[in-house]
Enzyme design. Structure first.
Site, PDB file in Angstrom:
ATOM      1  N   CYS A  38      -3.172   0.724   7.061  1.00 27.79           N
ATOM      2  CA  CYS A  38      -3.072   0.337   8.603  1.00 27.79           C
ATOM      3  C   CYS A  38      -3.804   0.920   9.500  1.00 27.79           C
ATOM      4  CB  CYS A  38      -1.744  -0.390   8.811  1.00 27.79           C
ATOM      5  SG  CYS A  38      -0.732   1.046   8.845  1.00 27.79           S
ATOM      6  N   ASN A  51       0.794  -1.283   0.066  1.00 25.22           N
ATOM      7  CA  ASN A  51       0.024   0.004   0.097  1.00 25.22           C
ATOM      8  C   ASN A  51       0.752   1.255  -0.013  1.00 25.22           C
ATOM      9  OD1 ASN A  51       0.674  -0.376   2.697  1.00 25.22           O
ATOM     10  ND2 ASN A  51      -1.112   0.288   3.746  1.00 25.22           N
ATOM     11  N   GLU A  85       5.325  -3.031  12.006  1.00 22.85           N
ATOM     12  CA  GLU A  85       3.932  -2.234  11.855  1.00 22.85           C
ATOM     13  C   GLU A  85       3.091  -3.117  11.219  1.00 22.85           C
ATOM     14  OE1 GLU A  85       3.736   1.117   9.083  1.00 22.85           O
ATOM     15  OE2 GLU A  85       1.533   1.206   9.421  1.00 22.85           O
TER      16      GLU A  85
HETATM   17  O1  G3H Z   1      -0.431   1.545   5.940  1.00 19.07           O
HETATM   18  C1  G3H Z   1       0.174   1.833   6.840  1.00 19.07           C
HETATM   19  C2  G3H Z   1       0.750   3.152   6.704  1.00 19.07           C
HETATM   20  O2  G3H Z   1       1.721   3.248   7.843  1.00 19.07           O
HETATM   21  C3  G3H Z   1      -0.265   4.339   6.938  1.00 19.07           C
HETATM   22  O3  G3H Z   1       0.221   5.502   6.862  1.00 19.07           O
HETATM   23  O4  G3H Z   1      -1.548   6.939   8.020  1.00 19.07           O
HETATM   24  O5  G3H Z   1       0.182   7.715   6.536  1.00 19.07           O
HETATM   25  O6  G3H Z   1      -1.583   6.397   5.562  1.00 19.07           O
HETATM   26  P1  G3H Z   1      -0.717   6.847   6.775  1.00 19.07           P
END
Ligand code: G3H
Length: 502
Positions: free
Chosen positions: A307, A177, A273
């Protein structure tokens, strides 16, 4: 393969990373050259937009992984011995190259993972800024000395000199993603702290990931210090993760995969993460307009494939009714599902693959069978899932019992806010949660009861700004990211105790 020529930029910048057929087969990087892989096996990267093959990735063999690990191991001490200011200048150059290639990388990413143009561009810009910030912060890190005589029973005879040193070889495993940003967020701090890095890009997103590795290589990371191995996790993952040469694993991905990797890398530092499944709690005094806006943004951005995406909302029936009404008013303005290449599309495009979409469809259907109600959406066409709002969802229903990585927001009615705390704390996930209330004091007290990494008050969950600490508890991760925190995690302290002559 499109080559790009901008002023001052070699026309063949990305030339070596593919075989230039249609669709191209990309090459893996052994630290010195880009190679097709001796197995002759490849894995296709199919665009979520139309299923067309964007390119193929070689499936590397254990022998090739051994060679990559040997290169990473042997090159690391000299890299760590390189003065920090030189490592810093390599990072700034990498950030500049990323900016130069913004449009090109954006287009690769749109096609490869179906991210909208705005979101893909913002990922590229954010990545360049992040690398610069990492480099600046690395220069600001300081060691310390500790005296002995402030502990009872010790005189002035000892002094501990505490400095930061590299772990060795960092294995960086990035998700589909954010294939550029969540690779760079591992590569840059690892390199700055003197580690060598073996990158395992995601399969979907792997082409973007390989472009990034090429940029680091061209920016001046020495031979062997950065490498990239390709192939699906189920084929090469075990061998890479269990490899003796790996000193540390940095991973972003699902909780199930994170748990599996953790079991295969015993006694090694981990920076993970994992899944979020993030809840929102809406208090009776919340500003309904702000709350609805944030839930839509947090629930549907990049089709719910973050996430940090909002997955469920805990509130009373009366507030839920007002909130859903407000969301239904705002949805047409804020969300327009469609082709991510179209400027009209807002927030929701296809999810990463048709099989992922089928899974989302199944969990929606199973939840509806168990009593949930579809307020809007709920249907699938190919890899597209309509932006979906469900009410009457229970924590045990499949749509929120596990993280649903798609554009689905579920409402769970609670009778009290203590019940909301219990539901959140009983979850195996613990990345972020949001609390909406006009009374910030109440929000802070409530936040203190939640067993999650971060609580947002009056805002949707998110990682950024990227120098904030970012962490998950329970099955949502281990270790802390965020610029300074990542630099610290990608290194260890080495105390040297000097026993002074008395
Ligand atoms: O999908 C996991 C990422 O760390 C989310 O990052 O909050 O900038 O979309 P974000």
């Amino acid at each position: 393969m499109v080559t790009i020529s901008l002023p001052g930029m070699p026309a063949d910048f990305f030339e070596p990373i593919s075989d230039h057929k249609t669709p191209p087969t990309y090459l893996y990087f052994d630290g010195t050259s880009w190679k097709p892989g001796e197995s002759g096996k490849t894995v296709p990267v199919a665009s979520p937009i139309d299923g067309s093959v964007v390119g193929n990735l070689p499936v590397v063999t254990p022998k090739e992984i051994d060679a990559v690990m040997a290169a990473a191991t042997s090159s690391q001490p000299a890299w760590e011995a390189t003065p920090l200011y030189k490592r810093v200048s390599v990072m700034h150059l990498a950030a500049d190259w990323i900016r130069q290639f913004e449009e090109y990388l954006t287009n690769v990413m749109i096609r490869e993972i179906g991210k909208s143009a705005g979101e893909a561009k913002s990922e590229i810009v954010r990545t360049a800024d992040l690398i610069d910030y990492f480099a600046d912060e690395a220069e600001a890190l300081r060691g310390e000395t500790i005296d002995s005589d402030n502990f009872p029973g010790y005189e002035k005879g000892k002094i501990a000199i505490v400095e930061r040193v590299a772990h060795g070889v960092v294995l960086a495993i990035a998700p589909f993603n954010y294939p550029v940003n969540l690779s760079a967020s591992k590569i840059a701090p690892a390199l700055l702290m003197g580690n060598s890095v073996v990158v395992k890009p995601p399969t979907m997103g792997g082409i973007s990931g390989l472009h990034l590795v090429r940029i680091f290589e061209k920016a001046g990371v020495p031979k062997g210090v950065i490498t990239a191995v390709t192939g699906t996790g189920d084929v090469i993952g075990d061998y890479v993760v269990r490899h003796d040469a790996v000193s540390m694993v940095a991973f972003t991905g699902s909780s199930d995969t994170g748990l599996a990797i953790a079991g295969k890398a015993p006694m090694k530092p981990l920076l993970f993460e994992c899944g979020g499944n993030n809840p929102v709690v809406v208090m009776p005094d919340a500003d309904m307009g702000v709350t609805a806006h944030e839930i839509i943004k947090g629930g549907f951005a990049y089709s719910g494939q973050r996430c940090t995406g909002i997955k469920y909302v805990l509130t009373t029936k009366a507030i839920r009714e007002q909130l859903v009404e407000m969301m239904l008013k705002l949805m047409p303005e804020m969300v327009k599902a469609g082709d991510p290449r179209s400027p009209d599309t807002k927030l929701v495009g296809p999810v990463i693959s048709e099989s992922a979409a089928r899974h989302i469809e199944e969990v929606i259907e199973a939840s509806v069978k168990n009593g949930a109600t579809i307020v809007m959406g709920g249907k699938r066409t190919g890899a597209m899932i309509e932006p979906t709002i469900l009410t009457g969802v229970l924590p045990t229903m499949p749509v929120i019992a596990k993280e649903t990585f798609g554009p689905v927001v579920s409402f769970v009615d609670v009778n009290s806010f203590d019940e909301a705390v219990t539901i959140i704390n009983n979850s195996s996930y613990g990345l972020q949660a949001s609390v909406f209330t006009k009374d910030e004091g109440t929000g802070i007290v409530f936040a203190g009861k939640l067993h999650v990494g971060t609580v947002q008050i009056n805002g949707s969950p998110q990682r950024g700004p990227d120098h904030f600490p970012f962490l998950g508890v329970k099955h949502s991760g281990t270790g802390v990211q965020g610029v300074r925190y990542s630099l610290e995690a990608m290194s260890r302290i080495r105390p040297i105790v000097l026993n002074k002559p008395q």
